[in-house]
Write a protein that holds these residues in place. Structure first.
Motif, PDB file in Angstrom:
ATOM      1  N   ASP A   1      -6.318   5.503  -4.587  1.00 19.56           N
ATOM      2  CA  ASP A   1      -6.264   4.341  -3.695  1.00 19.56           C
ATOM      3  C   ASP A   1      -5.188   3.434  -4.275  1.00 19.56           C
ATOM      4  O   ASP A   1      -5.376   2.788  -5.299  1.00 19.56           O
TER       5      ASP A   1
ATOM      6  N   THR B   1      -7.040  -4.421   0.385  1.00 15.41           N
ATOM      7  CA  THR B   1      -5.874  -4.793   1.206  1.00 15.41           C
ATOM      8  C   THR B   1      -6.123  -6.047   2.047  1.00 15.41           C
ATOM      9  O   THR B   1      -5.210  -6.856   2.226  1.00 15.41           O
TER      10      THR B   1
ATOM     11  N   GLU C   1      -4.935   7.560   0.056  1.00 14.41           N
ATOM     12  CA  GLU C   1      -5.397   6.890   1.270  1.00 14.41           C
ATOM     13  C   GLU C   1      -4.328   6.868   2.364  1.00 14.41           C
ATOM     14  O   GLU C   1      -4.637   6.979   3.535  1.00 14.41           O
ATOM     15  N   GLU C   2      -3.067   6.734   1.982  1.00 16.25           N
ATOM     16  CA  GLU C   2      -2.047   6.429   2.988  1.00 16.25           C
ATOM     17  C   GLU C   2      -1.275   7.634   3.513  1.00 16.25           C
ATOM     18  O   GLU C   2      -0.512   7.494   4.456  1.00 16.25           O
TER      19      GLU C   2
ATOM     20  N   LEU D   1      -3.904   0.682  -3.322  1.00 16.26           N
ATOM     21  CA  LEU D   1      -4.201  -0.757  -3.294  1.00 16.26           C
ATOM     22  C   LEU D   1      -5.600  -0.904  -2.698  1.00 16.26           C
ATOM     23  O   LEU D   1      -5.784  -0.706  -1.498  1.00 16.26           O
ATOM     24  N   ASP D   2      -6.553  -1.192  -3.537  1.00 20.43           N
ATOM     25  CA  ASP D   2      -7.916  -1.382  -3.042  1.00 20.43           C
ATOM     26  C   ASP D   2      -8.142  -2.887  -2.917  1.00 20.43           C
ATOM     27  O   ASP D   2      -8.018  -3.617  -3.902  1.00 20.43           O
TER      28      ASP D   2
ATOM     29  N   ASP E   1       0.853  -1.210   0.000  1.00 21.39           N
ATOM     30  CA  ASP E   1       0.000   0.000   0.000  1.00 21.39           C
ATOM     31  C   ASP E   1       0.880   1.248   0.000  1.00 21.39           C
ATOM     32  O   ASP E   1       0.686   2.162  -0.809  1.00 21.39           O
TER      33      ASP E   1
HETATM   34 CA    CA Z   1      -6.461   1.046  -0.031  1.00 16.80          CA
END
Ligand code: CA
Ligand code: IPD
Ligand code: CA
Length: 258
Positions: free
Chosen positions: A83, A88, A67-68, A85-86, A44
């Motif tokens: 996003d 996770t 997101e991160e 990595l959708d 991610d």
């Molecule tokens: Ca994500």
């Protein structure tokens, strides 16, 4: 506009390579503060870094909503919504459904959306007013109007309380209407693309963040479908209840979910 699309695709593919590098390896999994089911992995964080640095190289003045990480706000009218990595939870279990989602908004309107599934090499793309595509082939939503012909998808937020109970009740109500089937993939961005490409007819989820739905919303609309909040209103770039469909069953879904 294609310049944005080309760069977004390049960045999504680079993120996909990072996903594949760590997939099904011995990952260190962290959980997000206060949300024990909301996980984060090196894939991610590394992929978000990569996407942002690739886009920033071309558009250093643009805004970023990822997101991160938090990013300093600029006065640009453009915001990239990412996003990295959708899916996770799937990813951290070596369950093979996940993707990267990138959208570009201009003055709060989504003008570009891409979702890339690196395991299947499926690239969903849309630019406002130009249609939606899967690997460069035009896609469109289904024509189904009768819920009995429909497969629906939902998702569960990390909450294990009221929202989950309500979602389970809604699933029961949909089954009482004799829907053809119900799915839960674990990736909201892909769920929306599966509505857009006619693999399913409708989707809803109690609470999604803009990075989960921004790209998928435009891809659905450009494929002839509809994505709104629970009241049938336009989705804004903020945490939202999301209902998406082929358009034809939208009111029926809203009626059940209200
Ligand atoms: Ca994500
Ligand atoms: C999650 C996925 C999942 C949805 C959750 C999302 P993440 O995103 O999209 O399908 O049910 O609400 O938070 O955390 O894997 O990026
Ligand atoms: Ca997500």
């Amino acid at each position: 506009m294609t310049q944005y699309l080309d760069i977004a695709i390049e960045a999504a593919k680079a993120a996909g390579r990072i996903h594949l590098k760590y997939f099904d390896t011995d990952l260190k999994i962290k959980t997000k503060q206060g949300e024990s089911h909301n996980r984060v992995t090196i894939a991610d964080t590394e992929s978000e870094k990569k996407i942002v640095s690739m886009i920033k190289k071309h558009f250093p003045g643009h805004n970023f909503l990822g997101e991160e990480n938090k990013y300093e706000k600029t006065d640009s009218e453009f915001t990239w919504i990412i996003d990295p990595l959708d899916g996770t939870n799937n990813y951290s279990h070596s369950f093979p459904i996940f993707c990267v989602s990138i959208a570009l908004a201009k003055k709060g309107e989504i003008i570009l959306g891409i979702v890339y599934d690196p395991l299947r090499n499926e690239l969903f793309t849309a630019e406002k007013g130009k249609g939606a595509y899967l690997n460069n082939k035009r896609i469109k939503v289904t024509d189904n109007t009768d819920l009995k012909e429909c497969i629906l998808i939902t998702g569960f937020y990390y909450d294990r309380g009221e929202r989950l109970i309500r979602t389970l009740e809604d699933i029961r109500t949909f089954f009482s209407k004799l829907i053809l089937g119900m799915r839960r993939t674990g990736s909201a961005a892909l769920d929306l693309c599966y509505v857009a490409s006619g693999r399913v007819d409708g989707f809803w989820e109690f609470l999604l963040n803009p990075w989960d739905f921004a790209a998928g919303k435009l891809i659905i609309e450009e494929a002839g479908g509809k994505a709104t909040d629970k009241g049938g209103n336009k989705l804004l770039i903020k945490p939202s209840y999301v209902v998406a469909s082929n358009g034809r069953i939208h009111d029926k879904m809203l009626e059940i979910l209200k």
